[in-house]
Design a protein around this motif. Structure first.
Motif, PDB file in Angstrom:
ATOM      1  N   ASP A  21      -7.481  -4.289   1.367  1.00 26.18           N
ATOM      2  CA  ASP A  21      -7.427  -3.079   2.193  1.00 26.18           C
ATOM      3  C   ASP A  21      -7.703  -1.825   1.367  1.00 26.18           C
ATOM      4  OD1 ASP A  21      -6.860  -4.638   4.383  1.00 26.18           O
ATOM      5  OD2 ASP A  21      -4.701  -4.251   4.346  1.00 26.18           O
ATOM      6  N   LYS A  22      -7.090  -1.733   0.193  1.00 24.21           N
ATOM      7  CA  LYS A  22      -7.291  -0.566  -0.673  1.00 24.21           C
ATOM      8  C   LYS A  22      -8.726  -0.505  -1.187  1.00 24.21           C
ATOM      9  CE  LYS A  22      -2.507  -0.133  -2.298  1.00 24.21           C
ATOM     10  NZ  LYS A  22      -1.591  -0.243  -3.459  1.00 24.21           N
ATOM     11  N   GLU A  75      -4.095  -9.304   0.478  1.00 22.72           N
ATOM     12  CA  GLU A  75      -4.531  -8.500   1.620  1.00 22.72           C
ATOM     13  C   GLU A  75      -4.400  -6.991   1.363  1.00 22.72           C
ATOM     14  OE1 GLU A  75      -6.273  -9.065   4.274  1.00 22.72           O
ATOM     15  OE2 GLU A  75      -6.467 -11.163   3.657  1.00 22.72           O
ATOM     16  N   PRO A  76      -3.284  -6.522   0.789  1.00 17.10           N
ATOM     17  CA  PRO A  76      -3.200  -5.084   0.481  1.00 17.10           C
ATOM     18  C   PRO A  76      -4.272  -4.627  -0.507  1.00 17.10           C
ATOM     19  CG  PRO A  76      -1.026  -6.087   0.409  1.00 17.10           C
ATOM     20  CD  PRO A  76      -2.010  -7.211   0.487  1.00 17.10           C
ATOM     21  N   ARG A 103     -11.359  -1.677   0.307  1.00 21.68           N
ATOM     22  CA  ARG A 103     -12.185  -1.248   1.446  1.00 21.68           C
ATOM     23  C   ARG A 103     -12.069   0.263   1.649  1.00 21.68           C
ATOM     24  NH1 ARG A 103      -9.904  -4.169   4.755  1.00 21.68           N
ATOM     25  NH2 ARG A 103     -11.262  -5.984   4.728  1.00 21.68           N
TER      26      ARG A 103
END
Length: 268
Positions: free
Chosen positions: A207-208, A203-204, A210
């Motif tokens: 996020d990065k 997930e991290p 994106r």
């Protein structure tokens, strides 16, 4: 020694995602793959101080690192105390721009990711790579070394990993399970567990990616696994060697004595 409570269960060490025991599966002749003998995971480059004791509780004696030299240099393993590391560079003879070997760069560079990955549900680089796992000289040498070592009781308990623990490691685990007599259905089920056990840890990363202007969906075919990938390797085995027994005997050149020892060491 810590082992999963059920077949395929994740071993909950947060800084080593996709860590599980490949044991517990039944074989066609009524045996069972031993638990506490062979584990699989992502790399050990991010093992947190607070997770060291839990990892060492597995009593691992050998860590088989299937990564490239560049991957190892970028993020060296934190080896459990008392374990030896065996480097087996599966992709040494392939194009260094192949997607599995460029995982770290792909995850941080949306432009590179889109160029290499496209937007489909499967990835052509990975489909080709799975065929290469069966025939590429460095892959043959690496998997021969891995399975020959696993035939020696002193090499186990062992941990097999690459970077994300899903492709090079996925083929190691699936081919080993099928060689031991586990059904193809169970081998696929174990392989596909990566989508449940690894993707949440990314997930991290999503996020990065994106935030850097990329579409995280294009990462799914390379951060997850697809049935078609494993099918590509199995088809290569069938076309070249007939079946997994032929692959181990003739493709990898593992002696009859070592094949028998591998079964003796890993089955109960």
């Amino acid at each position: 020694m810590s082992t999963p409570s059920k077949v395929g269960a994740s071993i909950p060490i947060a800084s080593v995602p996709n860590l599980r025991d490949i044991g517990g599966y039944p074989t066609a002749d009524g045996a069972t793959v031993r638990t506490g003998v062979v584990y699989r995971s992502t790399d050990l480059g991010r093992v947190a101080d607070g997770d060291v004791a839990a990892l060492e509780a597995l009593a691992i004696t050998t860590v088989f690192d299937l990564r490239t030299e560049a991957e190892r240099a970028l993020l060296p393993d934190r080896i459990p105390a008392g374990a030896q590391e065996v480097v087996l560079d599966v992709l040494a003879d392939t194009d260094p721009s192949a997607a599995p070997a460029m995982m770290q760069q792909i995850l941080t560079d949306p432009e590179l990711a889109e160029r290499l990955l496209g937007t489909g549900d499967t990835n052509d680089y990975l489909l080709k790579s799975y065929g290469d796992f069966v025939t590429l000289p460095s892959a043959v040498e690496s998997y021969r070394g891995l399975f020959t070592d696993l035939a020696r009781a002193q090499s186990t308990p062992a941990l097999i990993h690459c970077t994300t623990g899903k492709d090079r490691t996925g083929w190691a685990s699936a081919s080993l399970l099928m060689f031991l007599g586990v059904s193809e259905e169970d081998a696929f089920a174990d392989y596909l567990l990566t989508n449940e056990q690894l993707l949440p840890a990314f997930e991290p990363v999503f996020d990065k990616f994106r935030a850097a202007g990329g579409n995280p969906d294009i990462l799914l075919p390379i951060l997850g696994v697809r049935r078609a990938y494993l099918e590509a390797a199995i088809e290569q085995v069938r076309s070249g060697f007939g079946d997994v027994e032929g692959y181990f005997a003739n493709g990898l050149g593992i002696s009859a004595a070592d094949r028998d020892a591998l079964r003796a060491n890993l089955l109960t």
